[in-house]
Motif scaffolding. Structure first.
Motif, PDB file in Angstrom:
ATOM      1  N   ILE A 195      -5.117 -13.665  20.480  1.00  9.68           N
ATOM      2  CA  ILE A 195      -4.025 -12.729  20.668  1.00  9.68           C
ATOM      3  C   ILE A 195      -3.374 -12.568  19.290  1.00  9.68           C
ATOM      4  CG2 ILE A 195      -1.857 -12.243  21.860  1.00  9.68           C
ATOM      5  CD1 ILE A 195      -4.313 -12.579  23.750  1.00  9.68           C
ATOM      6  N   PHE A 196      -3.407 -11.352  18.751  1.00  8.10           N
ATOM      7  CA  PHE A 196      -2.829 -11.073  17.439  1.00  8.10           C
ATOM      8  C   PHE A 196      -1.474 -10.411  17.603  1.00  8.10           C
ATOM      9  CE2 PHE A 196      -7.431 -10.944  16.594  1.00  8.10           C
ATOM     10  CZ  PHE A 196      -7.498 -11.875  15.566  1.00  8.10           C
ATOM     11  N   PHE A 197      -0.611 -10.598  16.604  1.00  5.36           N
ATOM     12  CA  PHE A 197       0.700  -9.953  16.635  1.00  5.36           C
ATOM     13  C   PHE A 197       1.234  -9.788  15.220  1.00  5.36           C
ATOM     14  CE2 PHE A 197       1.192 -14.508  17.329  1.00  5.36           C
ATOM     15  CZ  PHE A 197       2.130 -14.875  16.377  1.00  5.36           C
ATOM     16  N   ASP A 198       2.201  -8.884  15.094  1.00  7.39           N
ATOM     17  CA  ASP A 198       2.937  -8.684  13.852  1.00  7.39           C
ATOM     18  C   ASP A 198       4.401  -9.017  14.110  1.00  7.39           C
ATOM     19  OD1 ASP A 198       1.024  -7.797  11.962  1.00  7.39           O
ATOM     20  OD2 ASP A 198       0.993  -5.821  12.914  1.00  7.39           O
ATOM     21  N   TYR A 199       5.058  -9.525  13.074  1.00 10.20           N
ATOM     22  CA  TYR A 199       6.475  -9.852  13.156  1.00 10.20           C
ATOM     23  C   TYR A 199       7.324  -8.631  12.801  1.00 10.20           C
ATOM     24  CZ  TYR A 199       5.054 -14.765  13.221  1.00 10.20           C
ATOM     25  OH  TYR A 199       4.492 -15.970  13.540  1.00 10.20           O
TER      26      TYR A 199
ATOM     27  N   LEU B 245      -3.454 -13.763  29.327  1.00 14.97           N
ATOM     28  CA  LEU B 245      -2.413 -14.232  28.417  1.00 14.97           C
ATOM     29  C   LEU B 245      -1.766 -13.061  27.680  1.00 14.97           C
ATOM     30  CD1 LEU B 245      -0.849 -16.500  27.074  1.00 14.97           C
ATOM     31  CD2 LEU B 245      -2.744 -16.759  25.451  1.00 14.97           C
ATOM     32  N   LEU B 246      -2.575 -12.132  27.224  1.00 16.20           N
ATOM     33  CA  LEU B 246      -2.055 -10.948  26.541  1.00 16.20           C
ATOM     34  C   LEU B 246      -1.089 -10.183  27.445  1.00 16.20           C
ATOM     35  CD1 LEU B 246      -2.059  -8.936  24.162  1.00 16.20           C
ATOM     36  CD2 LEU B 246      -4.034  -7.844  25.240  1.00 16.20           C
ATOM     37  N   ASN B 247      -1.503  -9.919  28.671  1.00 17.58           N
ATOM     38  CA  ASN B 247      -0.649  -9.184  29.617  1.00 17.58           C
ATOM     39  C   ASN B 247       0.641  -9.940  29.912  1.00 17.58           C
ATOM     40  OD1 ASN B 247      -2.457  -7.049  29.782  1.00 17.58           O
ATOM     41  ND2 ASN B 247      -3.556  -7.957  31.499  1.00 17.58           N
TER      42      ASN B 247
END
Length: 153
Positions: free
Chosen positions: A102-106, A141-143
């Motif tokens: 699961i990738f994300f940006d701050y 997990l993403l959802n």
């Protein structure tokens, strides 16, 4: 309405496979010590660390992912960090060498780990990532993380 925290632990099957695989290579390293000591010791040391890490992950509360109304906490090898939902722009699913993550940006508010975020952005295109090695499918997990983030606004 406040929800109970949800805690996800490492997948025991994946961890067992890691333990058995590393143990096998330690054994191979022991058997080739006489023929090639450098390779033998290299196998023993490198895969021995894998054995130790996999054993630590079997220890309760050494590794987990906890989702709360305020944010998420990632604990790995007894070290943890907490990230607020409000510090995250978005989430997406991706892969690195076949491993789902699961990738994300701050958001711009997040001032910690500047150089770490730059390295992660260079390697994966995103500033942060969570492994999908927990006892929940990556898609679920993403959802769930998107749902928590949406409700935190």
């Amino acid at each position: 309405m406040k929800r109970e925290p949800q805690i996800f632990r490492p997948d025991k099957l994946k961890n067992s496979i890691l333990f058995l695989g590393c143990s096998a290579f330690v054994t191979i390293g022991i058997f080739i010590l006489d023929r090639d000591p450098k390779i033998g010791w290299g196998c023993i040391i490198f895969f021995g660390l894998g054995v130790i890490i996999s054993l630590i992950q079997f220890y309760p509360n050494s590794t987990y992912l906890k989702l709360t109304d305020e944010g998420f906490e990632v604990k790995s090898l007894f070290r943890f960090h907490f990230t607020k939902w409000t510090e995250i722009k978005d989430f997406r699913q991706g892969q690195i060498k076949g491993n789902k993550m699961i990738f994300f940006d701050y958001t711009d508010k997040h001032k910690k780990w500047k150089s770490g975020k730059e390295v992660a952005k260079f390697l994966s295109g995103k500033e942060g990532a969570i492994q999908s090695s927990y006892n929940i499918k990556a898609e679920e997990l993403l959802n769930l993380m998107k749902e928590y983030k949406l409700k935190s606004k």
